[in-house]
Scaffold this motif. Sequence first.
Motif, PDB file in Angstrom:
ATOM      1  N   ARG A  56       0.845  -1.200   0.000  1.00 58.04           N
ATOM      2  CA  ARG A  56       0.000   0.000   0.000  1.00 58.04           C
ATOM      3  C   ARG A  56       0.873   1.239   0.000  1.00 58.04           C
ATOM      4  O   ARG A  56       1.935   1.265   0.602  1.00 58.04           O
ATOM      5  CB  ARG A  56      -0.884   0.047   1.233  1.00 58.04           C
ATOM      6  CG  ARG A  56      -1.897  -1.042   1.327  1.00 58.04           C
ATOM      7  CD  ARG A  56      -3.126  -0.553   2.042  1.00 58.04           C
ATOM      8  NE  ARG A  56      -4.056  -1.615   2.275  1.00 58.04           N
ATOM      9  CZ  ARG A  56      -4.906  -2.091   1.384  1.00 58.04           C
ATOM     10  NH1 ARG A  56      -4.907  -1.596   0.191  1.00 58.04           N
ATOM     11  NH2 ARG A  56      -5.733  -3.057   1.686  1.00 58.04           N
ATOM     12  N   GLU A  78      -7.632   8.321   0.283  1.00 58.41           N
ATOM     13  CA  GLU A  78      -8.896   7.584   0.258  1.00 58.41           C
ATOM     14  C   GLU A  78      -8.611   6.091   0.314  1.00 58.41           C
ATOM     15  O   GLU A  78      -7.704   5.593  -0.343  1.00 58.41           O
ATOM     16  CB  GLU A  78      -9.664   7.918  -1.029  1.00 58.41           C
ATOM     17  CG  GLU A  78     -11.070   7.361  -1.032  1.00 58.41           C
ATOM     18  CD  GLU A  78     -11.867   7.850  -2.224  1.00 58.41           C
ATOM     19  OE1 GLU A  78     -12.590   7.022  -2.794  1.00 58.41           O
ATOM     20  OE2 GLU A  78     -11.751   9.039  -2.571  1.00 58.41           O
ATOM     21  N   GLY A  79      -9.382   5.382   1.132  1.00 53.16           N
ATOM     22  CA  GLY A  79      -9.231   3.939   1.253  1.00 53.16           C
ATOM     23  C   GLY A  79      -8.311   3.516   2.385  1.00 53.16           C
ATOM     24  O   GLY A  79      -8.296   2.360   2.769  1.00 53.16           O
ATOM     25  N   THR A  80      -7.527   4.417   2.904  1.00 47.30           N
ATOM     26  CA  THR A  80      -6.647   4.121   4.038  1.00 47.30           C
ATOM     27  C   THR A  80      -7.090   5.004   5.189  1.00 47.30           C
ATOM     28  O   THR A  80      -6.891   6.207   5.163  1.00 47.30           O
ATOM     29  CB  THR A  80      -5.180   4.412   3.685  1.00 47.30           C
ATOM     30  OG1 THR A  80      -4.809   3.647   2.556  1.00 47.30           O
ATOM     31  CG2 THR A  80      -4.275   4.075   4.856  1.00 47.30           C
ATOM     32  N   GLN A  81      -7.725   4.377   6.172  1.00 40.82           N
ATOM     33  CA  GLN A  81      -8.216   5.153   7.301  1.00 40.82           C
ATOM     34  C   GLN A  81      -7.426   4.805   8.553  1.00 40.82           C
ATOM     35  O   GLN A  81      -7.499   3.695   9.052  1.00 40.82           O
ATOM     36  CB  GLN A  81      -9.701   4.883   7.526  1.00 40.82           C
ATOM     37  CG  GLN A  81     -10.575   5.374   6.397  1.00 40.82           C
ATOM     38  CD  GLN A  81     -12.041   5.189   6.736  1.00 40.82           C
ATOM     39  OE1 GLN A  81     -12.420   5.038   7.883  1.00 40.82           O
ATOM     40  NE2 GLN A  81     -12.876   5.199   5.716  1.00 40.82           N
ATOM     41  N   GLU A 105      -8.578   1.368  10.405  1.00 39.91           N
ATOM     42  CA  GLU A 105      -9.699   0.695   9.746  1.00 39.91           C
ATOM     43  C   GLU A 105      -9.112  -0.222   8.683  1.00 39.91           C
ATOM     44  O   GLU A 105      -8.682   0.241   7.622  1.00 39.91           O
ATOM     45  CB  GLU A 105     -10.644   1.705   9.096  1.00 39.91           C
ATOM     46  CG  GLU A 105     -11.870   1.082   8.462  1.00 39.91           C
ATOM     47  CD  GLU A 105     -12.786   0.408   9.471  1.00 39.91           C
ATOM     48  OE1 GLU A 105     -13.165  -0.767   9.244  1.00 39.91           O
ATOM     49  OE2 GLU A 105     -13.116   1.039  10.482  1.00 39.91           O
ATOM     50  N   SER A 107      -8.782  -2.618   5.560  1.00 41.66           N
ATOM     51  CA  SER A 107      -9.564  -2.744   4.333  1.00 41.66           C
ATOM     52  C   SER A 107      -9.189  -4.061   3.671  1.00 41.66           C
ATOM     53  O   SER A 107      -8.059  -4.521   3.775  1.00 41.66           O
ATOM     54  CB  SER A 107      -9.296  -1.560   3.397  1.00 41.66           C
ATOM     55  OG  SER A 107      -7.940  -1.504   3.058  1.00 41.66           O
ATOM     56  N   GLY A 108     -10.143  -4.683   3.026  1.00 38.86           N
ATOM     57  CA  GLY A 108      -9.897  -5.968   2.387  1.00 38.86           C
ATOM     58  C   GLY A 108     -10.066  -7.112   3.356  1.00 38.86           C
ATOM     59  O   GLY A 108      -9.885  -6.968   4.561  1.00 38.86           O
ATOM     60  N   GLU A 111      -6.858  -8.156   5.525  1.00 35.96           N
ATOM     61  CA  GLU A 111      -6.555  -7.233   6.620  1.00 35.96           C
ATOM     62  C   GLU A 111      -7.587  -7.337   7.736  1.00 35.96           C
ATOM     63  O   GLU A 111      -7.242  -7.284   8.909  1.00 35.96           O
ATOM     64  CB  GLU A 111      -6.480  -5.802   6.102  1.00 35.96           C
ATOM     65  CG  GLU A 111      -5.252  -5.543   5.254  1.00 35.96           C
ATOM     66  CD  GLU A 111      -5.191  -4.123   4.747  1.00 35.96           C
ATOM     67  OE1 GLU A 111      -5.903  -3.246   5.279  1.00 35.96           O
ATOM     68  OE2 GLU A 111      -4.415  -3.878   3.808  1.00 35.96           O
ATOM     69  N   LYS A 112      -8.839  -7.477   7.368  1.00 33.99           N
ATOM     70  CA  LYS A 112      -9.894  -7.607   8.389  1.00 33.99           C
ATOM     71  C   LYS A 112      -9.713  -8.894   9.188  1.00 33.99           C
ATOM     72  O   LYS A 112      -9.867  -8.899  10.404  1.00 33.99           O
ATOM     73  CB  LYS A 112     -11.267  -7.538   7.737  1.00 33.99           C
ATOM     74  CG  LYS A 112     -11.594  -6.134   7.246  1.00 33.99           C
ATOM     75  CD  LYS A 112     -12.940  -6.064   6.573  1.00 33.99           C
ATOM     76  CE  LYS A 112     -13.163  -4.640   6.067  1.00 33.99           C
ATOM     77  NZ  LYS A 112     -14.417  -4.488   5.343  1.00 33.99           N
TER      78      LYS A 112
END
Length: 152
Positions: A56, A78-81, A105, A107-108, A111-112
């Motif tokens: 990333r 955007e997309g990386t919180q 947060e 993502s994917g 990662e979750k």
Amino acid sequence: MSRVKETVEVEVPVHTAYNQWTQFEEFPNFMEGVEEVRQLDDRHNHWVTKIGGVRREFDTEIVDQLPDERITWRSTTEGTQQKGMVRFQRVDDTHTRVELVMDVEPSGAAEKAGDKLGMIDRRVKGDMRRFKEFIEHRGDESGAWRGRIKPG
């Protein structure tokens, strides 16, 4: 969003610990999965990470920085919180408590799943332990930025 919190006590004065943390481009020396951090200006950094095979790139903004006390940041891509704060507390003339608090947060799916298994928490704990080893081994900072960044 997951919250991660870790504290280490380092055997260096508060100004040394703080000064080293301001050297963002040195983060790959102690942060697992961080391949590169490029400081764009006083407030902005560009990160390249590779965690669990996922590469990333994202940007962060420092929103509050007070020398020898704290650095607060947030991601701007955007997309990386993520957002966080690192605090520095003088224990005595030669010891500093460094506390890192991050909200991330994932993502994917990978990662979750990793977050649910505690991977983010373990990674941050390891990074803080490696920071302790890094700064204590050096004995002094590799550089310093003592400017003040105010919120807003």
